[in-house]
Enzyme design. Structure first.
Site, PDB file in Angstrom:
ATOM      1  N   GLN A  11      -2.497 -11.754  -7.020  1.00 58.84           N
ATOM      2  CA  GLN A  11      -3.424 -12.803  -6.585  1.00 58.84           C
ATOM      3  C   GLN A  11      -4.883 -12.353  -6.638  1.00 58.84           C
ATOM      4  O   GLN A  11      -5.735 -13.030  -7.219  1.00 58.84           O
ATOM      5  CB  GLN A  11      -3.054 -13.225  -5.157  1.00 58.84           C
ATOM      6  CG  GLN A  11      -3.956 -14.252  -4.544  1.00 58.84           C
ATOM      7  CD  GLN A  11      -3.417 -14.771  -3.223  1.00 58.84           C
ATOM      8  OE1 GLN A  11      -3.051 -15.938  -3.115  1.00 58.84           O
ATOM      9  NE2 GLN A  11      -3.355 -13.924  -2.215  1.00 58.84           N
ATOM     10  N   ASP A  36       2.563   2.335 -13.649  1.00 56.68           N
ATOM     11  CA  ASP A  36       3.353   2.580 -12.437  1.00 56.68           C
ATOM     12  C   ASP A  36       2.590   3.612 -11.607  1.00 56.68           C
ATOM     13  O   ASP A  36       2.598   4.799 -11.924  1.00 56.68           O
ATOM     14  CB  ASP A  36       4.747   3.090 -12.816  1.00 56.68           C
ATOM     15  CG  ASP A  36       5.585   3.456 -11.599  1.00 56.68           C
ATOM     16  OD1 ASP A  36       5.119   3.231 -10.464  1.00 56.68           O
ATOM     17  OD2 ASP A  36       6.702   3.973 -11.782  1.00 56.68           O
ATOM     18  N   THR A 101      -6.635  -3.398   4.528  1.00 61.34           N
ATOM     19  CA  THR A 101      -6.185  -4.575   5.256  1.00 61.34           C
ATOM     20  C   THR A 101      -6.584  -4.573   6.733  1.00 61.34           C
ATOM     21  O   THR A 101      -6.821  -3.507   7.324  1.00 61.34           O
ATOM     22  CB  THR A 101      -4.643  -4.658   5.160  1.00 61.34           C
ATOM     23  OG1 THR A 101      -4.143  -5.692   6.003  1.00 61.34           O
ATOM     24  CG2 THR A 101      -3.991  -3.349   5.606  1.00 61.34           C
ATOM     25  N   TYR A 125       3.775  -1.648   7.260  1.00 58.93           N
ATOM     26  CA  TYR A 125       2.789  -2.027   6.247  1.00 58.93           C
ATOM     27  C   TYR A 125       1.409  -1.498   6.628  1.00 58.93           C
ATOM     28  O   TYR A 125       0.735  -0.841   5.828  1.00 58.93           O
ATOM     29  CB  TYR A 125       2.759  -3.551   6.093  1.00 58.93           C
ATOM     30  CG  TYR A 125       1.568  -4.065   5.316  1.00 58.93           C
ATOM     31  CD1 TYR A 125       1.444  -3.796   3.949  1.00 58.93           C
ATOM     32  CD2 TYR A 125       0.557  -4.791   5.942  1.00 58.93           C
ATOM     33  CE1 TYR A 125       0.334  -4.255   3.234  1.00 58.93           C
ATOM     34  CE2 TYR A 125      -0.538  -5.264   5.237  1.00 58.93           C
ATOM     35  CZ  TYR A 125      -0.645  -4.988   3.887  1.00 58.93           C
ATOM     36  OH  TYR A 125      -1.746  -5.437   3.183  1.00 58.93           O
ATOM     37  N   LYS A 129      -0.736   1.432   4.665  1.00 59.23           N
ATOM     38  CA  LYS A 129      -2.074   1.166   4.118  1.00 59.23           C
ATOM     39  C   LYS A 129      -3.110   2.104   4.734  1.00 59.23           C
ATOM     40  O   LYS A 129      -4.030   2.558   4.055  1.00 59.23           O
ATOM     41  CB  LYS A 129      -2.471  -0.302   4.353  1.00 59.23           C
ATOM     42  CG  LYS A 129      -1.690  -1.295   3.502  1.00 59.23           C
ATOM     43  CD  LYS A 129      -1.924  -1.145   2.008  1.00 59.23           C
ATOM     44  CE  LYS A 129      -3.296  -1.603   1.593  1.00 59.23           C
ATOM     45  NZ  LYS A 129      -3.494  -1.489   0.122  1.00 59.23           N
TER      46      LYS A 129
END
Length: 288
Positions: A11, A36, A101, A125, A129
């Site tokens: 996105q 990768d 984030t 998560y 991060k």
């Protein structure tokens, strides 16, 4: 500039590629098939071959709930994958932008979070991060860490598209009203990243559209603006609810609104208010 973009099929990545190409940069956009990031040798090979001036690292493990049971998968991508890319960037002295984030904070604060507030991630998560941030800060000499929140854009699935669909399908929409954050239009974030890489103002940045709202308030704005811009008449009744009514595997921050101290002290122009970003997104959507 020559710019390598990871996660270019995602996105944010798609808009970063488009925005930077439109401003004259030479772009190599890599999705998972082309690069990768969990493979260190491949990172070295792709980075050395293209030899970018800057790398914008959008690739990430972003399945917040799945990460709670796939701990190694989350750390493999968000921590080890980021380390691999940083090492490859450092070898050729490329600038590196790591997209992070709001989940690196616990979300219990009353005020918007600024860049130098203590992190305290509560989910796997968020922890993975944050690990990527620490590795970036430890290993890179030319880094920008860009924390963002509540992302949406025309590519892929997101909250705005989901609410537009559900509001036309269901008579009643219950939306959480005790989580507050800063919605961010991917095009606005991509433009800011484009400005950032032109400088050497390294460090940590909070980059979201200005202001904050709850998910319920955001949904109300989506419905109101969609009626004006897209001509969609939505009959669905909107009802606020609590986080407790929608239990999820991963905890969500109650408050992840962002303060933009680094943007201001480094002389960048503030990103526009979130409602203006939403209006532009809906206008872009109407052209699709």
């Amino acid at each position: 500039m020559k710019v390598l973009v990871t996660g270019a099929g995602g996105q944010l990545g798609k808009d970063v590629v488009t925005v930077l190409q439109n401003t004259g940069h030479e772009i190599l956009g890599c999705d998972r098939q082309q690069l990768d990031i969990t493979n260190l040798d491949q990172c070295y090979s792709v980075v050395n071959t293209f030899h970018p001036d800057a790398i914008i690292h959008c690739a990430a493990y972003t399945a917040v709930d799945a990460a709670e049971s796939d701990v190694e998968g989350a750390y493999l991508v968000n921590a080890a994958g980021t380390r691999n890319l940083v090492l490859a960037a450092e070898q050729i002295q490329a600038k590196l932008v790591y997209i992070s984030t709001d989940y690196v904070f616990d979300g219990n604060g009353q005020q918007p979070y600024h860049e130098y507030d203590n992190t305290n991630p509560q989910s796997i998560y968020g922890k993975s991060k944050r690990a990527g941030e620490v590795l970036t800060q430890s290993l890179s000499s030319k880094y920008f860490i860009v924390r963002t929140s509540w992302l949406y854009g025309v590519h892929g699935n997101n909250f705005v598209k989901t609410m537009l669909r559900l509001a036309q399908e269901k008579p009643l929409l219950k939306v959480v009203n005790d989580q507050k954050g800063s919605p961010t239009y991917t095009v606005d974030l991509a433009r800011f990243i484009g400005q950032l890489i032109e400088t050497e103002n390294y460090g940590v940045y909070h980059a979201s559209n200005r202001g904050s709202c709850t998910w319920y308030e955001f949904t109300q704005a989506i419905i109101d603006e969609a009626a004006k811009i897209l001509g969609i008449k939505i009959e669905a009744q909107l009802e606020p609810c609590t986080t407790a009514e929608f239990p999820r595997p991963a905890p969500r921050p109650k408050n992840s609104a962002m303060e933009h101290i680094s943007i201001r002290v480094n002389g960048f122009q503030e990103i526009r208010p979130w409602r203006e970003g939403l209006q532009s997104f809906l206008q872009e959507l109407s052209l699709k």
